[in-house]
Design a protein around this motif. Sequence first.
Motif, PDB file in Angstrom:
ATOM      1  N   GLN A 103       0.435  -1.151  -0.344  1.00 20.52           N
ATOM      2  CA  GLN A 103      -0.300   0.079   0.038  1.00 20.52           C
ATOM      3  C   GLN A 103       0.787   1.431   0.062  1.00 20.52           C
ATOM      4  O   GLN A 103       1.977   1.856   1.026  1.00 20.52           O
ATOM      5  N   THR A 104       0.536   2.195  -1.029  1.00 21.60           N
ATOM      6  CA  THR A 104       1.039   3.745  -1.535  1.00 21.60           C
ATOM      7  C   THR A 104       0.928   4.588  -0.366  1.00 21.60           C
ATOM      8  O   THR A 104      -0.410   4.717  -0.576  1.00 21.60           O
ATOM      9  N   ALA A 105       1.648   5.483   0.366  1.00 22.78           N
ATOM     10  CA  ALA A 105       0.838   6.618   0.692  1.00 22.78           C
ATOM     11  C   ALA A 105       0.686   7.811  -0.480  1.00 22.78           C
ATOM     12  O   ALA A 105      -0.015   8.546  -0.338  1.00 22.78           O
ATOM     13  N   ILE A 106       1.383   7.254  -1.146  1.00 21.51           N
ATOM     14  CA  ILE A 106       1.002   8.027  -2.680  1.00 21.51           C
ATOM     15  C   ILE A 106       0.867   7.719  -3.539  1.00 21.51           C
ATOM     16  O   ILE A 106       1.354   6.664  -4.290  1.00 21.51           O
ATOM     17  N   ALA A 107      -0.109   7.735  -3.950  1.00 25.19           N
ATOM     18  CA  ALA A 107      -1.481   7.070  -5.092  1.00 25.19           C
ATOM     19  C   ALA A 107       0.088   7.101  -6.755  1.00 25.19           C
ATOM     20  O   ALA A 107      -0.232   7.248  -6.974  1.00 25.19           O
ATOM     21  N   MET A 108      -0.581   5.355  -6.615  1.00 24.58           N
ATOM     22  CA  MET A 108       0.253   5.295  -7.707  1.00 24.58           C
ATOM     23  C   MET A 108      -0.660   3.646  -8.392  1.00 24.58           C
ATOM     24  O   MET A 108       0.061   2.311  -8.322  1.00 24.58           O
ATOM     25  N   GLN A 109      -1.800   3.844  -8.862  1.00 25.76           N
ATOM     26  CA  GLN A 109      -3.014   2.602  -8.391  1.00 25.76           C
ATOM     27  C   GLN A 109      -2.418   1.652  -9.364  1.00 25.76           C
ATOM     28  O   GLN A 109      -2.930   0.767  -9.339  1.00 25.76           O
ATOM     29  N   GLU A 110      -1.826   1.665 -10.451  1.00 26.07           N
ATOM     30  CA  GLU A 110      -0.949   1.068 -11.402  1.00 26.07           C
ATOM     31  C   GLU A 110      -0.350  -0.113 -11.012  1.00 26.07           C
ATOM     32  O   GLU A 110       0.195  -1.535 -11.140  1.00 26.07           O
ATOM     33  N   VAL A 111       0.637  -0.010  -9.756  1.00 27.43           N
ATOM     34  CA  VAL A 111       1.365  -0.224  -9.165  1.00 27.43           C
ATOM     35  C   VAL A 111       1.245  -0.843  -7.459  1.00 27.43           C
ATOM     36  O   VAL A 111       1.344  -2.436  -7.567  1.00 27.43           O
ATOM     37  N   ILE A 129       0.791 -10.325   4.432  1.00 26.23           N
ATOM     38  CA  ILE A 129       1.785  -9.613   4.705  1.00 26.23           C
ATOM     39  C   ILE A 129       1.549  -7.687   4.675  1.00 26.23           C
ATOM     40  O   ILE A 129       1.291  -8.337   2.848  1.00 26.23           O
ATOM     41  N   VAL A 130       1.478  -6.791   5.328  1.00 23.42           N
ATOM     42  CA  VAL A 130       0.953  -5.719   4.079  1.00 23.42           C
ATOM     43  C   VAL A 130       2.531  -5.068   4.059  1.00 23.42           C
ATOM     44  O   VAL A 130       2.718  -4.677   5.379  1.00 23.42           O
ATOM     45  N   ILE A 131       2.714  -3.972   3.366  1.00 22.42           N
ATOM     46  CA  ILE A 131       4.045  -3.212   2.771  1.00 22.42           C
ATOM     47  C   ILE A 131       3.588  -2.092   3.090  1.00 22.42           C
ATOM     48  O   ILE A 131       2.803  -1.922   1.747  1.00 22.42           O
ATOM     49  N   PHE A 132       4.189  -1.304   3.654  1.00 23.27           N
ATOM     50  CA  PHE A 132       3.902   0.054   3.247  1.00 23.27           C
ATOM     51  C   PHE A 132       4.345   1.204   2.799  1.00 23.27           C
ATOM     52  O   PHE A 132       5.607   1.010   3.778  1.00 23.27           O
ATOM     53  N   ALA A 133       4.111   1.396   1.397  1.00 24.67           N
ATOM     54  CA  ALA A 133       4.909   2.171   1.343  1.00 24.67           C
ATOM     55  C   ALA A 133       5.003   3.627   0.271  1.00 24.67           C
ATOM     56  O   ALA A 133       3.770   3.615   1.166  1.00 24.67           O
ATOM     57  N   ALA A 134       6.350   4.231   0.225  1.00 25.41           N
ATOM     58  CA  ALA A 134       6.536   5.876  -0.105  1.00 25.41           C
ATOM     59  C   ALA A 134       5.875   6.307   1.159  1.00 25.41           C
ATOM     60  O   ALA A 134       5.463   7.585   1.028  1.00 25.41           O
ATOM     61  N   GLY A 135       6.631   6.147   2.234  1.00 28.44           N
ATOM     62  CA  GLY A 135       6.472   6.709   3.624  1.00 28.44           C
ATOM     63  C   GLY A 135       5.268   6.522   3.940  1.00 28.44           C
ATOM     64  O   GLY A 135       4.728   6.128   4.028  1.00 28.44           O
ATOM     65  N   THR A 136       5.215   7.911   4.436  1.00 31.27           N
ATOM     66  CA  THR A 136       4.216   9.243   5.483  1.00 31.27           C
ATOM     67  C   THR A 136       3.462   9.005   3.720  1.00 31.27           C
ATOM     68  O   THR A 136       2.111  10.224   3.865  1.00 31.27           O
ATOM     69  N   GLY A 137       3.697   9.617   2.879  1.00 30.98           N
ATOM     70  CA  GLY A 137       3.107  10.558   1.400  1.00 30.98           C
ATOM     71  C   GLY A 137       3.886  12.253   1.951  1.00 30.98           C
ATOM     72  O   GLY A 137       3.413  12.781   1.443  1.00 30.98           O
ATOM     73  N   ASN A 138       4.302  12.732   2.721  1.00 33.54           N
ATOM     74  CA  ASN A 138       4.924  14.196   3.557  1.00 33.54           C
ATOM     75  C   ASN A 138       6.712  13.877   3.025  1.00 33.54           C
ATOM     76  O   ASN A 138       6.943  13.116   4.060  1.00 33.54           O
ATOM     77  N   PRO A 139       7.179  14.401   2.457  1.00 33.06           N
ATOM     78  CA  PRO A 139       8.490  15.276   2.592  1.00 33.06           C
ATOM     79  C   PRO A 139       8.139  15.741   3.756  1.00 33.06           C
ATOM     80  O   PRO A 139       7.718  16.309   4.864  1.00 33.06           O
ATOM     81  N   TYR A 140      10.223  16.035   4.243  1.00 30.96           N
ATOM     82  CA  TYR A 140      10.487  16.603   5.305  1.00 30.96           C
ATOM     83  C   TYR A 140      10.103  14.869   6.886  1.00 30.96           C
ATOM     84  O   TYR A 140      10.203  15.962   8.283  1.00 30.96           O
ATOM     85  N   PHE A 141       9.837  14.008   6.317  1.00 30.81           N
ATOM     86  CA  PHE A 141       9.620  12.725   7.596  1.00 30.81           C
ATOM     87  C   PHE A 141      10.420  11.911   7.041  1.00 30.81           C
ATOM     88  O   PHE A 141      11.165  11.881   5.849  1.00 30.81           O
ATOM     89  N   SER A 142      10.007  11.068   8.049  1.00 28.92           N
ATOM     90  CA  SER A 142      11.420   9.503   7.253  1.00 28.92           C
ATOM     91  C   SER A 142      10.612   8.359   7.227  1.00 28.92           C
ATOM     92  O   SER A 142       9.230   8.141   7.855  1.00 28.92           O
ATOM     93  N   THR A 143      11.344   6.928   6.901  1.00 27.09           N
ATOM     94  CA  THR A 143      10.056   5.795   7.574  1.00 27.09           C
ATOM     95  C   THR A 143      10.308   5.677   8.643  1.00 27.09           C
ATOM     96  O   THR A 143       9.179   4.347   8.164  1.00 27.09           O
ATOM     97  N   ASP A 144      11.422   5.803   9.106  1.00 25.67           N
ATOM     98  CA  ASP A 144      11.061   5.714  10.766  1.00 25.67           C
ATOM     99  C   ASP A 144       9.603   6.492  11.862  1.00 25.67           C
ATOM    100  O   ASP A 144       9.026   5.685  12.409  1.00 25.67           O
ATOM    101  N   THR A 145       9.113   7.653  11.210  1.00 25.38           N
ATOM    102  CA  THR A 145       8.668   8.270  11.726  1.00 25.38           C
ATOM    103  C   THR A 145       6.825   6.819  10.584  1.00 25.38           C
ATOM    104  O   THR A 145       6.282   6.863  11.507  1.00 25.38           O
TER     105      THR A 145
END
Length: 242
Positions: A103-111, A129-145
């Motif tokens: 599941q991506t936080a930035i829409a890319m529905q073909e992917v 198993i769910v993989i959360f991709a594209a971080g939070t979708g917001n700049p200035y954050f990290s994948t830890d966030t």
Amino acid sequence: MSNRNFKRIVLKLSGEALAGDQGFGINPVVVEEIAKEIAELARTTDLQIAIVVGGGNIWRGLAGSAKGMDRASADYMGMIATVMNSLALQDALENAGAATRVQTAIAMQEVAEPYIRRRAIRHLEKGRIVIFAAGTGNPYFSTDTTAALRAAEIEADAILMAKKFADGVYDSDPRTNPDAKKFDELTYMEVISRELKVMDATSTTLCKDNNIPIVVFSMDIPGNITRAAKGEVVGTIVRGEE
Ligand code: UDP
């Protein structure tokens, strides 16, 4: 330890973890090894597994902005890098027999699917198993966030921070200080006030506010992801006061 009976976890893998010794890019052999362990864990337990993958093996926003790029643009590139890693991991997990969704936080529905909290929970309940991709979708954050945020959203019991080159949290860098002391347990406040390198401060605060334990352990030892997920004592656990 009472709160180590995990039912739902968020596993945070840094991008570096997928690079292997080359330190850059994606090493399919390394990804396959990690995926086999996670798939086996999913197959042999009732544990619900969500994964957040970093992107530092491909691109880090801060490095780009340090060289003059617009920070937000550089961060979007970083988030897209996490999508590449997530797809590599998904492919390897499915080859190892696991059912997965990205599941991506930035829409890319073909992917991949877009991130929808309720849908993510449903997948987990069905054993995917769910993989959360594209971080939070917001700049200035990290994948830890991202790991902290998603863990709070899906009400995970813990975040498992699988680290390269570190088997827990130390009071100083064990690579440069032979007397560095490893902690078995820490409180969120200790991590924040001593500026210990667990995750960035925003993420630690988010975990503190939502009382999500963080287990920091080495992924250089085969089987450690399984041990941590089963609640065995590995590395360092960060949590609130008893
Ligand atoms: N990123 C972002 N917002 C997020 C998550 C990630 O902007 O919510 C960007 C940021 O530029 C970061 C990059 O994606 O440097 C890769 O993520 P991170 O550095 O957390 O990866 P890791 O260090 O875990 O490999």
